[in-house]
Design an enzyme around this catalytic site. Structure first.
Site, PDB file in Angstrom:
ATOM      1  N   SER A 257      -6.110  -1.456   3.890  1.00 26.26           N
ATOM      2  CA  SER A 257      -5.756  -2.399   2.843  1.00 26.26           C
ATOM      3  C   SER A 257      -4.255  -2.334   2.555  1.00 26.26           C
ATOM      4  O   SER A 257      -3.440  -2.389   3.472  1.00 26.26           O
ATOM      5  CB  SER A 257      -6.611  -2.113   1.600  1.00 26.26           C
ATOM      6  N   LYS A 261      -0.827  -1.766   5.100  1.00 24.09           N
ATOM      7  CA  LYS A 261       0.493  -2.393   5.161  1.00 24.09           C
ATOM      8  C   LYS A 261       1.567  -1.320   5.267  1.00 24.09           C
ATOM      9  O   LYS A 261       2.512  -1.421   6.061  1.00 24.09           O
ATOM     10  CB  LYS A 261       0.726  -3.249   3.912  1.00 24.09           C
ATOM     11  N   HIS A 398     -14.423  -5.814   3.031  1.00 20.53           N
ATOM     12  CA  HIS A 398     -13.199  -5.005   2.967  1.00 20.53           C
ATOM     13  C   HIS A 398     -13.573  -3.558   2.669  1.00 20.53           C
ATOM     14  O   HIS A 398     -13.851  -3.179   1.532  1.00 20.53           O
ATOM     15  CB  HIS A 398     -12.313  -5.580   1.859  1.00 20.53           C
TER      16      HIS A 398
END
Length: 418
Positions: A257, A261, A398
């Site tokens: 998540s 990044k 997710h």
């Protein structure tokens, strides 16, 4: 004909390929002066540095170098942790060398069955080191903790007044299959995101490492929180290089998540990481903004205004017109192996956009003489494709599952396990 295409696009949500054709992706192998990169040396000496500078200026912000006064303190060692399977170490990293200054606690499990220096996985966690396993020897994090707000992945009702309690031990163990990691011969190295930088907009840039670099704030290319987490991963790597039980040349960086990044940016900015795993990182991670699908720049810059540099705000509502995109970030990992993964129901992360980001980066890998991504088509569910770039998409939302970890460990076995 155009009206028909637009109507079909509105009905079935496929307007983006049309936009992508109108506004093509920037070519990673075209220099700022318009000339094409003609050699690996030219990529290394010219194109890669100018892309790094662009992303530091326009999106992630400029990060400081390694602090000259940083110190490490091993405050815990247990050679018979986890029923004798591992040696547990806990290391305090004092960013400015002062005990009263900002501190990051690093938790390390090293498999006991492996002789000699072992490869490792380095990654940040969401809920504190004590959350990834119920091991009573792990120090309970004293840092600020997010309270339960109906989180679908984890019950954090154990958090009281934004602080963890003993009841929080192991609450996130499902996403960290330590036994499997150890059995495959890898060490696990992790730290809590909040030790490095605040993830709350109300307290942005007022805790952790940001307090040491006020000169890097209040400017357009400020040191954002995603970049700070990536910087923290590099500081973990600084310690790993001193630990004789870990082979610092065989270290993968992992994140999920928003931390996916950060893992991707860490892999770009710190080439000591031999392999990068960016799991469901979505917008600002692996997915392409040019598709105009899923989370967009406006949401990133308004809901999470601390994540990226101030200059990134000028691109709000310009997703499909960006002069750069995330395939360029993935390209900057080349030729080191990188794995991107998605989940079918994770619409905010845009699975197709994550795949397309990996596919578009493949040109650089192939230019540098590696295999890149071994397919041009989105693979079926639960079918991992693995070249120098790996990818899979699985059912569900997710999350991080055992299936995901199994693919990552296979990928690591292929690329960095002797």
């Amino acid at each position: 004909m155009l009206k028909t295409v637009l109507l079909y696009s509105l009905l079935y949500g496929v307007a983006l390929p049309l936009l992508a054709q109108k506004h093509p992706l920037p070519d990673p192998l075209i220099l700022n002066n318009g000339k094409r990169v003609t050699s690996a040396n030219e990529w290394r000496s010219q194109r890669r540095p100018e892309l790094l500078e662009r992303f530091a200026n326009e999106m992630y912000g400029h990060s400081p170098s390694k602090p000259s006064g940083m110190t490490f303190e091993v405050f815990d060692t247990d050679p018979k942790a986890l029923r004798g399977k591992a040696t547990r170490k806990q290391v305090a990293v004092y960013f400015n060398g002062k005990h009263e200054g900002p501190r990051m606690d690093v938790l390390i499990y090293i498999p006991n069955q492996v002789k000699g220096p072992v490869p490792a996985i380095v990654g940040l966690n969401f809920w504190g080191n004590h959350s990834i396993n119920s091991d009573p020897g792990i120090r309970i994090s004293p840092s600020w903790m997010e309270s339960n707000r109906g989180n679908p992945y984890i019950d954090v009702s154990c958090v009281v007044n934004h602080r963890s309690t003993e009841a929080c031990r192991g609450i996130n163990a499902r996403q960290w299959p330590i036994d499997s990691i150890l059995e495959r011969g890898y060490a696990l190295v992790t730290a809590y995101r909040e030790d490095i930088a605040s993830d709350e907009p109300a307290t942005k840039f007022t805790t952790g490492v940001h307090t040491l670099y006020p000169e890097l704030q209040n400017r357009g290319d400020n040191f954002g929180t995603v970049a700070a987490w990536a910087w923290g991963l590099s500081r973990i790597m600084d310690y790993v290089q001193t630990d004789k039980r870990i082979d610092a040349k065989r270290v993968a960086v992992f994140g999920w998540s928003r931390l996916g990044k950060a893992a991707l940016w860490a892999g770009v900015t710190d080439e000591r990481f031999a392999l990068v795993i960016s799991h469901e990182s979505g917008a600002g991670g692996a997915k392409l903004f040019h598709r105009g699908v899923g989370e967009n720049i406006r949401r990133l810059c308004t809901v999470f205004p601390h994540w990226y540099a101030g200059n990134f705000k000028k691109y709000m509502d310009q997703d499909t017109l960006l002069p750069f995109d995330q395939h360029l970030v993935i390209s900057l990992v080349a030729p080191r192996p990188v794995y991107i993964a998605s989940a079918e129901q994770d619409k905010g992360s845009d699975p197709e956009g994550e795949f397309d980001g990996a596919k578009a980066a493949s040109a650089v890998y192939q230019f540098l003489g590696t295999t890149g991504l071994p397919t041009a088509q989105l693979p079926p569910l639960q079918q991992s494709v693995q070249g120098q770039i790996g990818y899979h998409i699985r059912p569900g939302g997710h999350d991080v599952t055992n299936y995901d970890w199994a693919q990552y460990l296979d990928f690591m076995d292929k690329h960095i396990k002797k």
